[in-house]
Design an enzyme around this catalytic site. Sequence first.
Site, PDB file in Angstrom:
ATOM      1  N   ASN A   1      11.715 -22.264  22.487  1.00  0.00           N
ATOM      2  CA  ASN A   1      11.208 -22.005  23.837  1.00  0.00           C
ATOM      3  C   ASN A   1      12.307 -21.470  24.737  1.00  0.00           C
ATOM      4  O   ASN A   1      13.487 -21.759  24.532  1.00  0.00           O
ATOM      5  CB  ASN A   1      10.710 -23.311  24.498  1.00  0.00           C
ATOM      6  CG  ASN A   1       9.503 -23.900  23.821  1.00  0.00           C
ATOM      7  OD1 ASN A   1       8.621 -23.180  23.376  1.00  0.00           O
ATOM      8  ND2 ASN A   1       9.459 -25.222  23.750  1.00  0.00           N
TER       9      ASN A   1
ATOM     10  N   ASP B   1      17.329 -33.979  20.802  1.00  0.00           N
ATOM     11  CA  ASP B   1      17.397 -32.984  19.728  1.00  0.00           C
ATOM     12  C   ASP B   1      18.792 -32.962  19.099  1.00  0.00           C
ATOM     13  O   ASP B   1      18.935 -32.808  17.880  1.00  0.00           O
ATOM     14  CB  ASP B   1      17.039 -31.599  20.270  1.00  0.00           C
ATOM     15  CG  ASP B   1      15.655 -31.562  20.885  1.00  0.00           C
ATOM     16  OD1 ASP B   1      14.766 -32.262  20.369  1.00  0.00           O
ATOM     17  OD2 ASP B   1      15.466 -30.847  21.879  1.00  0.00           O
TER      18      ASP B   1
ATOM     19  N   SER C   1      25.008 -27.398  25.989  1.00  0.00           N
ATOM     20  CA  SER C   1      25.712 -28.676  26.104  1.00  0.00           C
ATOM     21  C   SER C   1      26.166 -29.238  24.764  1.00  0.00           C
ATOM     22  O   SER C   1      26.901 -30.224  24.729  1.00  0.00           O
ATOM     23  CB  SER C   1      24.794 -29.702  26.775  1.00  0.00           C
ATOM     24  OG  SER C   1      23.759 -30.125  25.905  1.00  0.00           O
TER      25      SER C   1
END
Length: 300
Positions: free
Chosen positions: A13, A251, A290
């Site tokens: 996405n 994730d 990140s």
Amino acid sequence: MYDYDLLVVGSANADLVIEVERRPAAGETVLGGDLATHPGGKGANQAVAAARLGARTALLARVGDDAHGRLLLDAQRAAGADTAGVLVGGAPTGVALITVDPSGDNSIVVSPGANGRLAPADVRAATGLLRRSRVVSAQLEIPLETVVEVVRNLAPGSRFVLNPSPPLPLPAEVLAACDPLIVNEHEAKVILGEAVADGEPADWARLLLAKGPRSVVVTLGADGALVADGEQVTAVPSVRVAAVDTTGAGDAFTAALAVRLGAGASLPEAAAYAARVGAAAVTRRGAQESYPTAAEVEAL
């Protein structure tokens, strides 16, 4: 011999992120900061996180033939993930609308787009990719029937990791393949239903294990995680950091755990390493941006 340490089958996405002082209540409008667009999606996030850790990683996903799709493909390649399994076209790229408050907590609404067109036939066409992967990870931002097809096409001896997010009732065939099933508190409650009404997280882990997975991990945010393998439930402590943005941290945890399991670590060892990766991720803004390298995790 496996060509890939991890194959991620899942969503990709474009994350449209706005920082807000507080998230709006029903019927309320609040002003936020500038809109930022980042590559995201649970599948793409996991693939980038694993590749950043040095794992040989591939992604099986679907994106649109549009600017968001190109953004996602570029991010995978920059991280070192193999994009040969990423299909292009059929619908616009999926989009996640994300608000982040000052504490780093987020709320997310996802428009699946092309992710909803990743079909069982696409998995069958990619059987060679699955057969060359030591560990296969999936989530539920793609159709459940596609995840079922993944389970049916796993290579003998490979390991299947599932984060059922967003949560849905899971067929026994999928549950039996999970090693582990990784859930947070919300996902555990959806899957277990009334069984969790009066229970503690350790009880959730045991109840989930009784549903058929080979192992279970329950993530508890700042309180760490619980791992259940057989009869034993083991607590894994968190790593204390100043959280800036929790987007995509789960994730990163899942990808790191899958990579370590593929390298031969025990489930508690892999979860402890994954907790450090997740902690590093929340100290920076964004999801994929990140994610730490292996050297950064060791430094933490």
